[in-house]
Every structure is written in structure tokens, then in C-alpha cells.
Write an enzyme that holds these catalytic residues in place. Structure first.
Site, PDB file in Angstrom:
ATOM      1  N   GLY A 270       0.820  -1.198   0.000  1.00  9.21           N
ATOM      2  CA  GLY A 270       0.000   0.000   0.000  1.00  9.21           C
ATOM      3  C   GLY A 270       0.861   1.257   0.000  1.00  9.21           C
ATOM      4  O   GLY A 270       1.961   1.290  -0.567  1.00  9.21           O
ATOM      5  N   SER A 271       0.379   2.277   0.666  1.00  5.57           N
ATOM      6  CA  SER A 271       1.060   3.582   0.629  1.00  5.57           C
ATOM      7  C   SER A 271       2.384   3.598   1.375  1.00  5.57           C
ATOM      8  O   SER A 271       3.142   4.569   1.258  1.00  5.57           O
ATOM      9  CB  SER A 271       0.137   4.664   1.195  1.00  5.57           C
ATOM     10  OG  SER A 271      -0.978   4.856   0.339  1.00  5.57           O
ATOM     11  N   THR A 272       2.681   2.557   2.154  1.00  2.46           N
ATOM     12  CA  THR A 272       3.999   2.514   2.797  1.00  2.46           C
ATOM     13  C   THR A 272       5.107   2.371   1.759  1.00  2.46           C
ATOM     14  O   THR A 272       6.287   2.536   2.093  1.00  2.46           O
ATOM     15  CB  THR A 272       4.090   1.354   3.803  1.00  2.46           C
ATOM     16  OG1 THR A 272       3.900   0.114   3.118  1.00  2.46           O
ATOM     17  CG2 THR A 272       3.045   1.502   4.894  1.00  2.46           C
ATOM     18  N   TYR A 273       4.737   2.074   0.509  1.00  5.04           N
ATOM     19  CA  TYR A 273       5.707   1.935  -0.587  1.00  5.04           C
ATOM     20  C   TYR A 273       6.150   3.293  -1.124  1.00  5.04           C
ATOM     21  O   TYR A 273       7.199   3.407  -1.757  1.00  5.04           O
ATOM     22  CB  TYR A 273       5.044   1.128  -1.698  1.00  5.04           C
ATOM     23  CG  TYR A 273       5.976   0.381  -2.627  1.00  5.04           C
ATOM     24  CD1 TYR A 273       6.969  -0.454  -2.145  1.00  5.04           C
ATOM     25  CD2 TYR A 273       5.831   0.490  -4.016  1.00  5.04           C
ATOM     26  CE1 TYR A 273       7.787  -1.167  -3.001  1.00  5.04           C
ATOM     27  CE2 TYR A 273       6.651  -0.220  -4.881  1.00  5.04           C
ATOM     28  CZ  TYR A 273       7.622  -1.038  -4.364  1.00  5.04           C
ATOM     29  OH  TYR A 273       8.437  -1.752  -5.216  1.00  5.04           O
TER      30      TYR A 273
END
Length: 761
Positions: A326-329
């Protein structure tokens, strides 16, 4: 008239026959003499060995298995002694009749008989074999009164593996179980076959399996003189077994407990690193299981419950569960943009709430856009459009080349078996994965969703935590590891594990600072600001919401309309303190929803524990377990104040989910003792010395003869705080540390003293 016999001729015939007989007899004696010389001269050594073999028998002596300790010397796996009823088959004439008679004294189940017969098939007749294990005091007394009726049957004490904390850290520690056929065949083809004679058990999962060669020890032998009937007469020679080595792990068992408790009944995983050296401080996979169930062979009912559960408690989600990040990427995408020169930190991208690629609309969060977005704002506000565009600019191959050294889609090399690679996609991966020509082709549109951590991306929390620690450490990569030291059982010499040299990825310091500043902004003013409100330290992190299923282009995500297994995962990656990171982590709560609501609050309390020595109070803990907390609620409990009352019962379990063994350790070694940045006055009152810790640890609960816990779980009592049991840890047989084990623990604590980090700024 009778014919006269020729006496001379008869005499000649007689002498001739005698001569032939003499020659024949001489030849026979010559053959016997030749055979005698052949046997006693040329084959003397062979037959002497056979004769000695008939007179003596060699019995293997099983070594004591090594201990497993956490970083503070708390015993996580040990051995305890329990009574067993054993039979020496060579001393019994009618075995079945004796077993039937024994069953009138104590229960002998069908499974006990089956196991005994199996052991007989694999053993020699002069070995004593257990028919019943873990006898109660009453059973021992009943048999002792009638032992005279059963020659060849006796009660012995044997060592059994014990995991004092039950389910706690079970995926890290693993368990031992009976050697199966596949393992037997593997041992036969190895150099270790002789070392497992007389042994029924072997490490199956976790550290027990990964370091089996150290924990098992070296099997000894006893040479016995036996009678013609195979009965042991006397001991001729003995070569004692060498116990297994003691292994010290990098995990903090109390931190591990805190995290597992915060998950409550939810599924998920968390991995916490020390970014400076790659030591794993906690490795959590929820739900867990009780490794004590496997020691004597798990029964079918418990096996079905574990193996068929939809929650998959036997799956180590930390190293085997793969999820889209998800957005942790996005922070790693930003780093890729800076390092490759694809985009500067000040470049502005317009975010109208969607991004068009051909006639396909890639949606952003919410119904509206963010407007003008630079790199800092793209991370703080989590702009999807910014990273759709960036992924298109980079291309799948450039993304792969940058992400692979960070550990995404790669085996990290952690010292646990069974780690999976996950998926870091590129064109070659797709060609190898799919069969049909149209499936093997990479389409440009597939690159777009990779930029926000979706699409084919599938990584483990271990990989995400490692990548986070690399950014925290300025681009320096350490190999993750759990074992930090071993202790030789004979010399008691402590040997630190030789660490792999760090790998410098060559990030420009100014680029690292750009990404770090943005991650700090997330915790200050972004999606995790509520969870980290009021901290005395500065943290850096990024929330993520990872899709479990694909939502149609025209559909809108509505968790209430989806089955639980189809709802989004909550993800968070973070490190703290931002200017001098002491801990980095990645956490996922499966199907929980937004990372800011379910994952970030867990990370906040992990940092509070590690950096400040704070422990959630009862209300706060309950709120975290259901995802209804941001910043801590009320006043946290100082870890140095967490004390558990011991009871007269040796096996009472505390509300912290610990057995009495842990009670002693936790009472004297709170988290703040190891890592707090609190004042020196607090440290002076909370830091234990090694002796006090060892003394309390040695008071592990007095075990009854059966080795079985005999009381129910009791609630915890803190100083000034009462916290009910938050998780139920199955009761296990309690243990006592012998003098040698206490000395081992003392040596370990001397070598790896509790460290105090620099003050938090």
C-alpha cells in the site's frame, strides 16, 4: 573241503585299509588345523569384535537440549524432569500380560501402547522404553507399592522440553516433535545419523529447527556387559553426552508480549529491527499457537483445530505472509525518484483526485484532489496521483532495479527456515510466472498501480521492516538475525555471533534527509499525527491501506458491504527517534481498514515501550485491541513498576499471559531497564542487577511430580494497577532452573548487559 584263506594277502589288505584311513584322518586334521589357523590368525580381529559384541551392548545416552534465552536472559525454552513408567522388554517374558496388569494400577491408553510398540521396533531389547509419561504423584505411589510384582518395570525421571510462556513468541521459538519418516530418511543420508540414536525428537519450526545442530548436543554412549539372554549385567564403560549449546536471541520477550497483546483477536504481523545492526527486537505473527502441544505428539483434536482454522495460526505471517504494501511503498518510490534523478523534491504535480492513462482512470483517495503536490506533501498527504505519475516515469524495470537491493521480493537471509520471497514484479518475472502468451506480456498500465504499492507487489513484513531500517540508517543495510550469542555447555564460553558485513547502498545524504523529513511530517501533521500526538521523541513513519481484493473502476470501497476477508489491510512502517533511530518496524493488521486507525497506534506504543519504558494501562490496551485508540489513553504504566504477585501455587499464570517464570523476570527487568531514555533517578530505582534477576528467575514455580500445572489462571496485579488477563496462555508444566542453568543465564547477562540508549531528544 573248505578253501584255506591266504592270511598274508588278508593282512596286506588290512594294512592297506589302515593306511588309507590314516591318510584320511590326517587330511581331516590338516583341514581342521588349517581352518583353525585361518580363523584365529587371519580373522582373529573380526571374530574378537563379534565375540565382544555378543558379550557387550552399546546404549546411546541422549544429551540435554540447549536453552533458548531472550536478549535479557529470560528463559524461553528449557527442559524439565517428569516421571515416566518404563519397561525393559528383554527382562519381560509375557509383555502383553504385564502391560495389562499395569493398566489396573494406572491408565494406559491405546495410544500409549501403540507408541510403546513403535519404540520397541526401533530399539534394542535391553533399552528401557516409556509406556507412560508424566506420571502423577498418586500414580508413582501406587506403582511403587506393587513394583515387586513387575521385574523389568520401573519409574524413571526423564527430561521434557518446556516452553514456559506457552503461545508467546511461538513462531520465533518453534517447537520440537517426534522424528517422522521423512526426517529419519534425511538423517540416514547425513553425517548426523549416529548422533540421533536413542533420540525421538527434533526441532520442527523456528529457532528450534534453525539451530537444531547447536541445541541438540552430542549423544553419549554406555557400554554394558550383557548375558546370553540379552540382559544387562554391569556397566563397562561410559562416554557421557554433551548438552546442547545455550542460544541467546535478540528479541525482548516483554516487547514481544506487549505487541501480541495489542493485536488482541486480530490477525497480522509485526517485525521490529535495531537499524544499527540488524538485530530483530520483536517478530510477531498473530494468531499464535502453544508449542507445548507438540512435544509429546499433538492429539488429533488439537491438530485439526490448528490446521483447519481459517485464521491459520501455524502460518508465520512475519516471514511467510505476503501482502501489498500500500502507501507505505511511497517513501521508497520517492527515494528511487531522487536517486535516479527522475524527479526532484521540489517538482510539482497536480493532483485532481485521479490520473488518466489512456482511457483508464486511476483513482486517488476521496472524491477530491490535493491540488499542487511536491514530494514532501505527496508523502505527508499520501497522494496517489503523484506516484501513479512517478511509476509511469520510472518504468517497471527501473523500479525493480531500485527496490531489489532494499530487500523487496528477495530472501533476507533471516536465521529462520521457511522464509518466502514474495513478488517484486518485472517483465522477466511475468514471463516466468504465466503460461499463455497474452498473459506473459507486460502492459504499460500494469506499471501504474505498482507506484502506490498495489498491483503485483506482494512483500513480507520482514522485507518492509528491513527496507524501513535501511532508510532509517541512511542507506546502510544489515542482514536481519535473531541469534546474538551462544554459550558452550562445557567451557561456558560465550561466543557472539559473527555478523554479516553491512552493505552500503550509496544513497546521497541529502536524498535520505528529504524522505526522512517527509516521514517525520506524516507523524506530525499527516495521517498518523493523531497516533503520535504528545510524544517526547520525534518519530517518522508512513501509513498504508493495502487492498485485499480489487475494487471495480466504477465501484466505491465500502467495508460494511464486504466480507471481513475482503476488507483492506492496515499497514504502517516507522522508525524512532528520527534523528538517531534506535528501532524500526513494519506492522500489518489484516482486514482491519485504515493503517492510521489500527496499525499506527500499535507502533506508537512499541516506541513508547522501547524509548520511554511505558506500558499501556488497562483501558488503553483494550482500546488498541479493537482499533479504537490513537494516542495513549490515560496515564501509561511505567514498565519498571510492572510487578506480578507470586502465589503459593507454583503454576499460577499472570494476567500478562506469563507463567511464573516470566513473573520473576518481569518484576525485576522492565522495558525501561533496557532501553528507556528516562531520568537517571528512575533508572537507579528500576535497573536490576544480574543477581536479582537470576534469583527471581530461579524461583520459577515449584513443579509437582507430574509436571502438570495445577491451578487456574489468575489476574495480574501491578503496583497500583489491576489489569485483567488480556490473552489466555495455555498452562504448561512449570520448571526449576538448576545451578548450571542459572550460571548460564548469569554468563549471558554479563556478556549482554541491558543497555541504556542516549537520551531521547
Amino acid at each position: 573241503m573248505a578253501e584255506l584263506r591266504n592270511l598274508q594277502l588278508d593282512l596286506a589288505y588290512f594294512h592297506e585299509r589302515v593306511s588309507v584311513a590314516r591318510i584320511f584322518i590326517f587330511c581331516c586334521f590338516l583341514l581342521l588345523f588349517t581352518r583353525l589357523i585361518f580363523l584365529q590368525v587371519f580373522r582373529q580381529e573380526e571374530y574378537m569384535l563379534k565375540a565382544e559384541s555378543n558379550r557387550t551392548s552399546v546404549v546411546p545416552t541422549v544429551p540435554n537440549r540447549g536453552l533458548i534465552l531472550d536478549r535479557n536472559g529470560v528463559v524461553l525454552a528449557t527442559n524439565y524432569s517428569a516421571y515416566t513408567l518404563e519397561i525393559t522388554p528383554s527382562k519381560i517374558e509375557n509383555l502383553e500380560e504385564i502391560i495389562d496388569q499395569l493398566s489396573t494400577i494406572m491408565p494406559i491408553a491405546t495410544k500409549d501402547r501403540k507408541r510403546f510398540r513403535k519404540l520397541m521396533e526401533e530399539s534394542k531389547g535391553f533399552e528401557s522404553l516409556p509406556i507412560r509419561t508424566r506420571l502423577t504423584d498418586e500414580e508413582v505411589a501406587r506403582f511403587s507399592v506393587q513394583q515387586f510384582r513387575f521385574p523389568g518395570v520401573e519409574v524413571k525421571a526423564r527430561l521434557y522440553r518446556n516452553y514456559p510462556y506457552g503461545e508467546l513468541a511461538s513462531h520465533v521459538i518453534g517447537y520440537i516433535g517426534r522424528i517422522n519418516e521423512a526426517e529419519k530418511n534425511e538423517l540416514k543420508n547425513s553425517d548426523d545419523e549416529a548422533n540421533y540414536r536413542g533420540t525421538e525428537y527434533i526441532g520442527k519450526l523456528g529457532i528450534e529447527q534453525a539451530y537444531e545442530h547447536l541445541l541438540h548436543g552430542i549423544t553419549g554412549v554406555e557400554e554394558l556387559e550383557t548375558s546370553a539372554g540379552g540382559r544387562a549385567v554391569r556397566l563397562l564403560n561410559s562416554n557421557p553426552a554433551t548438552p546442547g549449546a545455550t542460544i541467546q536471541l535478540s528479541i525482548d520477550i516483554k516487547l514481544q508480549y506487549l505487541i501480541e497483546t495489542m493485536f488482541g483477536n486480530r490477525r497480522g504481523a509485526l517485525v521490529a529491527f535495531d537499524p544499527k545492526n540488524g538485530e530483530i527486537l520483536a517478530l510477531v505473527s498473530k494468531p499464535t499457537f502453544d508449542p507445548n502441544l507438540f512435544v509429546e505428539g499433538i492429539d488429533s483434536e488439537n491438530w485439526k483445530a490448528l490446521n483447519h482454522s481459517i485464521d491459520k495460526p501455524l502460518l508465520n505471517r512475519a516471514i511467510r505472509g505476503t501482502y501489498p504494501p500500500g502507501s507505505t511503498y511511497k517513501p521508497f518510490m520517492a527515494m528511487a525518484a531522487l536517486q535516479t534523478g527522475t524527479r526532484s523534491a521540489t517538482a510539482i504535480i497536480n493532483d485532481p483526485g485521479y490520473w488518466m492513462f489512456g482511457d483508464h482512470k486511476f483513482r486517488s483517495h476521496g472524491d477530491g484532489g490535493l491540488g499542487a503536490v511536491d514530494m514532501y506533501r505527496s508523502i505527508v498527504k499520501s497522494s496517489n496521483v503523484y506516484y501513479y505519475s512517478l511509476a509511469n516515469d520510472l518504468g517497471v524495470e527501473a523500479m525493480y532495479d531500485f527496490m531489489a537491493p532494499l530487500g523487496f521480493g528477495q530472501i533476507t537471509g533471516i536465521d529462520l527456515n521457511g522464509e518466502v520471497k514474495g513478488v517484486l514484479p518485472n517483465q522477466e518475472w511475468k514471463r516466468k510466472t504465466y503460461k499463455r502468451p497474452e498473459q506473459r506480456k507486460w502492459y504499460d498500465g500494469e506499471t501504474i498501480s505498482l507506484g502506490i504499492g498495489q498491483g503485483y507487489n506482494a512483500f513480507t513484513m520482514l522485507q518492509l521492516a528491513q527496507a524501513t531500517s535501511i532508510v532509517a540508517n541512511g542507506g546502510i543495510k544489515h542482514k536481519p538475525h535473531l541469534m546474538i550469542a551462544t554459550q558452550d555447555p562445557i567451557s561456558r564460553k560465550i561466543t557472539p555471533v559473527e555478523k554479516s558485513p553491512p552493505i552500503v547502498l550509496g544513497y546521497k545524504p541529502e536524498n535520505v534527509e528529504v524522505v526522512k523529513n517527509a516521514l517525520v511530517g506524516v507523524a506530525r501533521e499527516g495521517t498518523s499525527a493523531r497516533a503520535f500526538a504528545g510524544t517526547s521523541y520525534v518519530s517518522a513513519g508512513k501509513t498504508g491501506t493495502a487492498q485485499a481484493v480489487t475494487i471495480g473502476q466504477k465501484d466505491k470501497y465500502d467495508a460494511a458491504k464486504l466480507e471481513e476477508a475482503q476488507r483492506d489491510h492496515a499497514v504502517y512502517m516507522a522508525f524512532a527517534p528520527a534523528d538517531n533511530p534506535q528501532i524500526a518496524l513494519a506492522v500489518i493488521v489484516e482486514n482491519a481498514g485504515f493503517g492510521a486507525e489500527h496499525a499506527a497506534p500499535i507502533a506508537r506504543r512499541v516506541f513508547d515501550y522501547w524509548l520511554k519504558g511505558d506500558f499501556p494501562n488497562e483501558v488503553d490496551m483494550a482500546a488498541v485491541q479493537i482499533g479504537n485508540a490513537a494516542a495513549p489513553i490515560g496515564t501509561p504504566i511505567k514498565a519498571s513498576d510492572v510487578k506480578l504477585n507470586t502465589t503459593s501455587s507454583a503454576s499460577a499464570l499472570s494476567g500478562l499471559g506469563f507463567g511464573l517464570a516470566a513473573t520473576a523476570n518481569l518484576a525485576s527487568s522492565g522495558a525501561s531497564d533496557a532501553k528507556t531514555g528516562a531520568s537517571s533517578s528512575n533508572k537507579a530505582s528500576s535497573s536490576p542487577n544480574s543477581t536479582s534477576t537470576l534469583n527471581t528467575t530461579a524461583k520459577l514455580a515449584t513443579q509437582n511430580s507430574s509436571g502438570v500445572a495445577n491451578t487456574a489462571m489468575s489476574p495480574a496485579s501491578f503496583t497500583g494497577h489491576n489489569i485483567p488477563a488480556l490473552i489466555a496462555v495455555p498452562q504448561t508444566p512449570n520448571i526449576e532452573l538448576n545451578a548450571h542453568q542459572i550460571e548460564q543465564q548469569k554468563h549471558m547477562q554479563t556478556y549482554y548487559p541491558r543497555r541504556t540508549p542516549p537520551p531521547v531528544r
